[in-house]
Design a protein around this motif. Structure first.
Motif, PDB file in Angstrom:
ATOM      1  N   ILE A   1      42.885  52.041  -7.152  1.00 56.78           N
ATOM      2  CA  ILE A   1      41.829  52.136  -5.853  1.00 56.78           C
ATOM      3  C   ILE A   1      40.854  53.018  -5.967  1.00 56.78           C
ATOM      4  N   GLU A   2      41.322  54.279  -6.817  1.00 59.24           N
ATOM      5  CA  GLU A   2      40.686  55.430  -6.583  1.00 59.24           C
ATOM      6  C   GLU A   2      39.061  55.524  -6.754  1.00 59.24           C
ATOM      7  N   HIS A   3      38.563  54.573  -7.375  1.00 60.51           N
ATOM      8  CA  HIS A   3      37.081  54.675  -7.874  1.00 60.51           C
ATOM      9  C   HIS A   3      36.436  53.132  -7.354  1.00 60.51           C
ATOM     10  N   LYS A   4      37.192  52.734  -6.514  1.00 60.44           N
ATOM     11  CA  LYS A   4      36.712  51.327  -5.783  1.00 60.44           C
ATOM     12  C   LYS A   4      36.139  51.382  -4.614  1.00 60.44           C
ATOM     13  N   ARG A   5      35.335  50.373  -4.280  1.00 63.99           N
ATOM     14  CA  ARG A   5      34.822  50.446  -2.711  1.00 63.99           C
ATOM     15  C   ARG A   5      36.041  49.659  -1.807  1.00 63.99           C
TER      16      ARG A   5
ATOM     17  N   ALA B   1      40.189  43.936 -11.100  1.00 61.66           N
ATOM     18  CA  ALA B   1      41.315  44.815 -11.822  1.00 61.66           C
ATOM     19  C   ALA B   1      41.814  45.843 -11.118  1.00 61.66           C
ATOM     20  N   VAL B   2      42.358  45.456  -9.994  1.00 58.42           N
ATOM     21  CA  VAL B   2      43.429  46.223  -9.283  1.00 58.42           C
ATOM     22  C   VAL B   2      44.836  46.037  -9.367  1.00 58.42           C
ATOM     23  N   LYS B   3      45.785  46.531 -10.184  1.00 55.03           N
ATOM     24  CA  LYS B   3      47.107  46.237 -10.359  1.00 55.03           C
ATOM     25  C   LYS B   3      48.071  47.146  -9.765  1.00 55.03           C
ATOM     26  N   LYS B   4      47.582  48.393  -9.380  1.00 56.69           N
ATOM     27  CA  LYS B   4      48.238  49.219  -8.649  1.00 56.69           C
ATOM     28  C   LYS B   4      47.679  50.459  -7.884  1.00 56.69           C
ATOM     29  N   ILE B   5      48.066  51.121  -7.129  1.00 52.36           N
ATOM     30  CA  ILE B   5      47.457  52.044  -6.212  1.00 52.36           C
ATOM     31  C   ILE B   5      46.440  52.864  -6.726  1.00 52.36           C
ATOM     32  N   SER B   6      46.924  53.381  -7.974  1.00 48.12           N
ATOM     33  CA  SER B   6      45.981  54.244  -8.699  1.00 48.12           C
ATOM     34  C   SER B   6      44.521  53.842  -8.988  1.00 48.12           C
TER      35      SER B   6
ATOM     36  N   ILE C   1      40.772  45.898   0.281  1.00 42.68           N
ATOM     37  CA  ILE C   1      40.960  45.764   1.622  1.00 42.68           C
ATOM     38  C   ILE C   1      42.225  46.420   1.824  1.00 42.68           C
ATOM     39  N   VAL C   2      42.465  47.447   2.661  1.00 46.61           N
ATOM     40  CA  VAL C   2      43.897  47.845   3.244  1.00 46.61           C
ATOM     41  C   VAL C   2      43.823  47.412   4.673  1.00 46.61           C
ATOM     42  N   LEU C   3      44.677  46.743   4.899  1.00 47.62           N
ATOM     43  CA  LEU C   3      45.127  45.979   6.331  1.00 47.62           C
ATOM     44  C   LEU C   3      46.417  46.403   6.781  1.00 47.62           C
ATOM     45  N   VAL C   4      46.799  46.829   7.802  1.00 48.14           N
ATOM     46  CA  VAL C   4      48.053  46.955   8.468  1.00 48.14           C
ATOM     47  C   VAL C   4      48.141  45.852   9.257  1.00 48.14           C
TER      48      VAL C   4
ATOM     49  N   ARG D   1      42.959  52.004   9.112  1.00 49.50           N
ATOM     50  CA  ARG D   1      42.618  53.286   8.722  1.00 49.50           C
ATOM     51  C   ARG D   1      43.089  54.592   8.533  1.00 49.50           C
ATOM     52  N   PHE D   2      43.833  54.706   9.579  1.00 55.56           N
ATOM     53  CA  PHE D   2      45.031  55.628   9.537  1.00 55.56           C
ATOM     54  C   PHE D   2      46.117  55.667   8.585  1.00 55.56           C
ATOM     55  N   THR D   3      46.615  54.417   8.457  1.00 56.02           N
ATOM     56  CA  THR D   3      47.633  54.190   7.443  1.00 56.02           C
ATOM     57  C   THR D   3      47.124  54.422   6.024  1.00 56.02           C
ATOM     58  N   ALA D   4      45.795  53.678   6.014  1.00 54.97           N
ATOM     59  CA  ALA D   4      45.296  53.901   4.519  1.00 54.97           C
ATOM     60  C   ALA D   4      44.880  55.323   4.152  1.00 54.97           C
ATOM     61  N   ALA D   5      44.493  56.154   4.959  1.00 50.54           N
ATOM     62  CA  ALA D   5      44.368  57.494   4.660  1.00 50.54           C
ATOM     63  C   ALA D   5      45.729  58.370   4.330  1.00 50.54           C
ATOM     64  N   ARG D   6      46.561  58.052   5.011  1.00 51.65           N
ATOM     65  CA  ARG D   6      47.758  58.738   4.685  1.00 51.65           C
ATOM     66  C   ARG D   6      48.579  57.850   3.268  1.00 51.65           C
ATOM     67  N   LEU D   7      48.395  56.538   2.943  1.00 55.73           N
ATOM     68  CA  LEU D   7      48.784  56.058   1.854  1.00 55.73           C
ATOM     69  C   LEU D   7      48.132  56.686   0.756  1.00 55.73           C
ATOM     70  N   TRP D   8      46.776  56.994   0.691  1.00 56.67           N
ATOM     71  CA  TRP D   8      45.932  57.543  -0.139  1.00 56.67           C
ATOM     72  C   TRP D   8      46.511  58.824  -0.602  1.00 56.67           C
ATOM     73  N   LEU D   9      46.654  59.920   0.426  1.00 61.17           N
ATOM     74  CA  LEU D   9      47.417  61.140   0.348  1.00 61.17           C
ATOM     75  C   LEU D   9      48.666  61.096  -0.266  1.00 61.17           C
ATOM     76  N   ALA D  10      49.508  60.103   0.235  1.00 60.00           N
ATOM     77  CA  ALA D  10      51.097  59.924  -0.576  1.00 60.00           C
ATOM     78  C   ALA D  10      51.166  59.467  -1.996  1.00 60.00           C
ATOM     79  N   ALA D  11      50.008  58.843  -2.196  1.00 59.87           N
ATOM     80  CA  ALA D  11      50.028  58.411  -3.658  1.00 59.87           C
ATOM     81  C   ALA D  11      49.384  59.514  -4.509  1.00 59.87           C
ATOM     82  N   GLY D  12      49.069  60.628  -3.845  1.00 60.95           N
ATOM     83  CA  GLY D  12      48.420  61.822  -4.863  1.00 60.95           C
ATOM     84  C   GLY D  12      47.036  61.307  -5.561  1.00 60.95           C
ATOM     85  N   LEU D  13      46.283  60.676  -4.905  1.00 58.32           N
ATOM     86  CA  LEU D  13      44.843  60.414  -5.340  1.00 58.32           C
ATOM     87  C   LEU D  13      43.967  61.271  -5.077  1.00 58.32           C
TER      88      LEU D  13
END
Length: 186
Positions: free
Chosen positions: A122-126, A115-120, A177-180, A137-149
């Protein structure tokens, strides 16, 4: 595996190889490094293809002088060049880019049942975000911050290689999974 890779790097340096930091053996960075080092060695330029965790490790090793050159995601290279005080990374004004090899895309991968349809969502998922010193990992952390989570729950974050991330998703051990990855990405 990581300890053996570091031993191989030390041996390559002692045999006067130029050390080239790439990435995990299953990824595009390492495959490029294999082809490049084979070509260079064939033409008398001794190159050792170091299988690193990825862009962050490559950048740190470049700064420390334990790699001669390396592949880095452009966002990682920019932050290493300018510095990232929150991460204790001082600016590296001597860092230089010599080529842009391919575009890279951020992939956010899940299964429909999660049930993941949008970035938000992800907030309470593994979430598997790549290995600790990877560009993913670096990009995932920046993505998380940019999304305001909100703040990441460290218990929900898994630092896994690409192959281990996919396996963990299939087994239900992570939800996302977040992959670049380079285009095309194996």
């Amino acid at each position: 595996k990581r300890s053996l890779a570091r031993i191989d790097l030390t041996e390559a340096e002692s045999e006067q190889y130029h050390t080239f930091g790439t990435g995990w053996p299953t990824g595009a960075y390492h495959k490029f490094g294999e082809a490049f080092s084979a070509y260079a060695n064939k033409h008398g330029f001794k190159v050792f293809n170091y299988a690193s965790e990825g862009s962050l490790e490559n950048g740190y090793r470049l700064n420390a002088g334990s790699l001669d050159f390396a592949l880095l995601q452009s966002d990682v290279a920019q932050v290493l060049y300018k510095g990232w005080i929150e991460e204790g990374q001082l600016p590296s004004p001597d860092l230089r880019a010599i080529a842009s090899l391919w575009p890279e895309a951020v992939h956010i991968i899940t299964l429909e049942k999660n049930a993941v349809k949008k970035i938000s969502d992800i907030e309470h998922k593994r979430v598997a975000v790549g290995s600790l010193q990877s560009g993913s990992r670096f990009t995932a952390a920046r993505l998380w911050l940019a999304a305001g989570l909100g703040h990441l729950n460290q218990d929900d974050i898994k630092y896994l290689s690409r192959g281990d991330s996919i396996e963990a998703l299939e087994k239900g051990e992570v939800d996302v999974i977040v992959l670049v990855g380079a285009i095309p990405d194996p």
